[in-house]
Scaffold this motif. Structure first.
Motif, PDB file in Angstrom:
ATOM      1  N   PRO A  13       0.811  -1.227   0.000  1.00  0.00           N
ATOM      2  CA  PRO A  13       0.000   0.000   0.000  1.00  0.00           C
ATOM      3  C   PRO A  13       0.846   1.280   0.000  1.00  0.00           C
ATOM      4  O   PRO A  13       0.433   2.300  -0.520  1.00  0.00           O
ATOM      5  N   GLY A  14       2.048   1.210   0.556  1.00  0.00           N
ATOM      6  CA  GLY A  14       2.918   2.383   0.603  1.00  0.00           C
ATOM      7  C   GLY A  14       3.790   2.538  -0.627  1.00  0.00           C
ATOM      8  O   GLY A  14       4.659   3.386  -0.680  1.00  0.00           O
ATOM      9  N   GLY A  15       3.591   1.683  -1.622  1.00  0.00           N
ATOM     10  CA  GLY A  15       4.442   1.691  -2.816  1.00  0.00           C
ATOM     11  C   GLY A  15       5.419   0.524  -2.739  1.00  0.00           C
ATOM     12  O   GLY A  15       5.718   0.013  -1.672  1.00  0.00           O
ATOM     13  N   GLY A  16       5.882   0.078  -3.838  1.00  0.00           N
ATOM     14  CA  GLY A  16       6.792  -1.052  -3.860  1.00  0.00           C
ATOM     15  C   GLY A  16       6.037  -2.369  -3.779  1.00  0.00           C
ATOM     16  O   GLY A  16       4.853  -2.453  -4.123  1.00  0.00           O
ATOM     17  N   TRP A  17       6.727  -3.370  -3.275  1.00  0.00           N
ATOM     18  CA  TRP A  17       6.174  -4.727  -3.233  1.00  0.00           C
ATOM     19  C   TRP A  17       6.462  -5.386  -1.899  1.00  0.00           C
ATOM     20  O   TRP A  17       7.512  -5.172  -1.299  1.00  0.00           O
ATOM     21  N   ALA A  18       5.526  -6.194  -1.443  1.00  0.00           N
ATOM     22  CA  ALA A  18       5.705  -7.009  -0.244  1.00  0.00           C
ATOM     23  C   ALA A  18       5.900  -8.450  -0.698  1.00  0.00           C
ATOM     24  O   ALA A  18       5.238  -8.915  -1.624  1.00  0.00           O
ATOM     25  N   VAL A  19       6.825  -9.151  -0.060  1.00  0.00           N
ATOM     26  CA  VAL A  19       7.128 -10.540  -0.407  1.00  0.00           C
ATOM     27  C   VAL A  19       6.828 -11.422   0.789  1.00  0.00           C
ATOM     28  O   VAL A  19       7.204 -11.110   1.916  1.00  0.00           O
ATOM     29  N   THR A  20       6.135 -12.529   0.535  1.00  0.00           N
ATOM     30  CA  THR A  20       5.885 -13.548   1.551  1.00  0.00           C
ATOM     31  C   THR A  20       6.541 -14.831   1.079  1.00  0.00           C
ATOM     32  O   THR A  20       6.367 -15.237  -0.068  1.00  0.00           O
ATOM     33  N   GLN A  21       7.325 -15.464   1.963  1.00  0.00           N
ATOM     34  CA  GLN A  21       7.987 -16.728   1.639  1.00  0.00           C
ATOM     35  C   GLN A  21       7.618 -17.757   2.704  1.00  0.00           C
ATOM     36  O   GLN A  21       7.576 -17.436   3.878  1.00  0.00           O
ATOM     37  N   ARG A  22       7.397 -18.977   2.256  1.00  0.00           N
ATOM     38  CA  ARG A  22       7.089 -20.069   3.179  1.00  0.00           C
ATOM     39  C   ARG A  22       7.808 -21.322   2.719  1.00  0.00           C
ATOM     40  O   ARG A  22       8.065 -21.499   1.532  1.00  0.00           O
ATOM     41  N   GLY A  23       8.111 -22.187   3.674  1.00  0.00           N
ATOM     42  CA  GLY A  23       8.771 -23.448   3.352  1.00  0.00           C
ATOM     43  C   GLY A  23      10.259 -23.405   3.644  1.00  0.00           C
ATOM     44  O   GLY A  23      10.817 -22.373   4.017  1.00  0.00           O
ATOM     45  N   PRO A  24      10.937 -24.535   3.455  1.00  0.00           N
ATOM     46  CA  PRO A  24      12.354 -24.632   3.814  1.00  0.00           C
ATOM     47  C   PRO A  24      13.291 -23.857   2.888  1.00  0.00           C
ATOM     48  O   PRO A  24      14.389 -23.504   3.293  1.00  0.00           O
ATOM     49  N   LEU A  25      12.869 -23.558   1.665  1.00  0.00           N
ATOM     50  CA  LEU A  25      13.708 -22.784   0.745  1.00  0.00           C
ATOM     51  C   LEU A  25      13.212 -21.350   0.678  1.00  0.00           C
ATOM     52  O   LEU A  25      12.014 -21.106   0.608  1.00  0.00           O
ATOM     53  N   ARG A  26      14.132 -20.406   0.683  1.00  0.00           N
ATOM     54  CA  ARG A  26      13.791 -18.986   0.554  1.00  0.00           C
ATOM     55  C   ARG A  26      13.825 -18.636  -0.932  1.00  0.00           C
ATOM     56  O   ARG A  26      14.821 -18.148  -1.461  1.00  0.00           O
ATOM     57  N   LEU A  27      12.729 -18.948  -1.638  1.00  0.00           N
ATOM     58  CA  LEU A  27      12.705 -18.848  -3.089  1.00  0.00           C
ATOM     59  C   LEU A  27      12.926 -17.428  -3.599  1.00  0.00           C
ATOM     60  O   LEU A  27      13.651 -17.221  -4.576  1.00  0.00           O
ATOM     61  N   TRP A  28      12.312 -16.436  -2.975  1.00  0.00           N
ATOM     62  CA  TRP A  28      12.487 -15.067  -3.457  1.00  0.00           C
ATOM     63  C   TRP A  28      13.934 -14.616  -3.266  1.00  0.00           C
ATOM     64  O   TRP A  28      14.485 -13.905  -4.111  1.00  0.00           O
ATOM     65  N   ASP A  29      14.567 -15.038  -2.186  1.00  0.00           N
ATOM     66  CA  ASP A  29      15.979 -14.717  -1.974  1.00  0.00           C
ATOM     67  C   ASP A  29      16.812 -15.289  -3.123  1.00  0.00           C
ATOM     68  O   ASP A  29      17.744 -14.641  -3.611  1.00  0.00           O
TER      69      ASP A  29
END
Length: 76
Positions: free
Chosen positions: A15-31
C-alpha cells in the motif's frame, strides 16, 4: 513454487508503494530469485544465449558464460 519442498514465494503490491514478499517453506525462493538477478546484472546483463545449465547426479546448476562462471544451483 517448488513442488518438491512445498516452498513458495508471493509478491503483492505494498500500500505504501513497492512490493511485499511472503515466503514459506524450507527454501527462501524469493531470496534465490534476487541472487540470480544480481548475478545476471553483475555479469553485464547478457542475452539468454549467454546462459547454460549443467545437470548431474549431484544437482542442477545454471551458469552465465561458462560452467565455472557465475551461476546458481537449482533445487532438486
Amino acid at each position: 513454487m517448488d513442488v518438491a519442498t512445498g516452498s513458495h514465494a508471493r509478491t503483492m503490491p505494498d500500500p505504501g508503494g513497492g512490493w511485499a514478499v511472503t515466503q514459506r517453506g524450507p527454501l527462501r525462493l524469493w531470496d534465490q530469485v534476487e541472487r540470480a538477478v544480481e548475478a545476471w546484472q553483475e555479469a553485464g546483463e547478457p542475452h539468454q544465449r549467454g546462459f547454460g545449465i549443467t545437470v548431474s547426479g549431484a544437482g542442477q546448476r545454471v551458469w552465465i558464460g561458462s560452467e565455472d562462471g557465475p551461476g546458481w544451483d537449482l533445487p532438486i
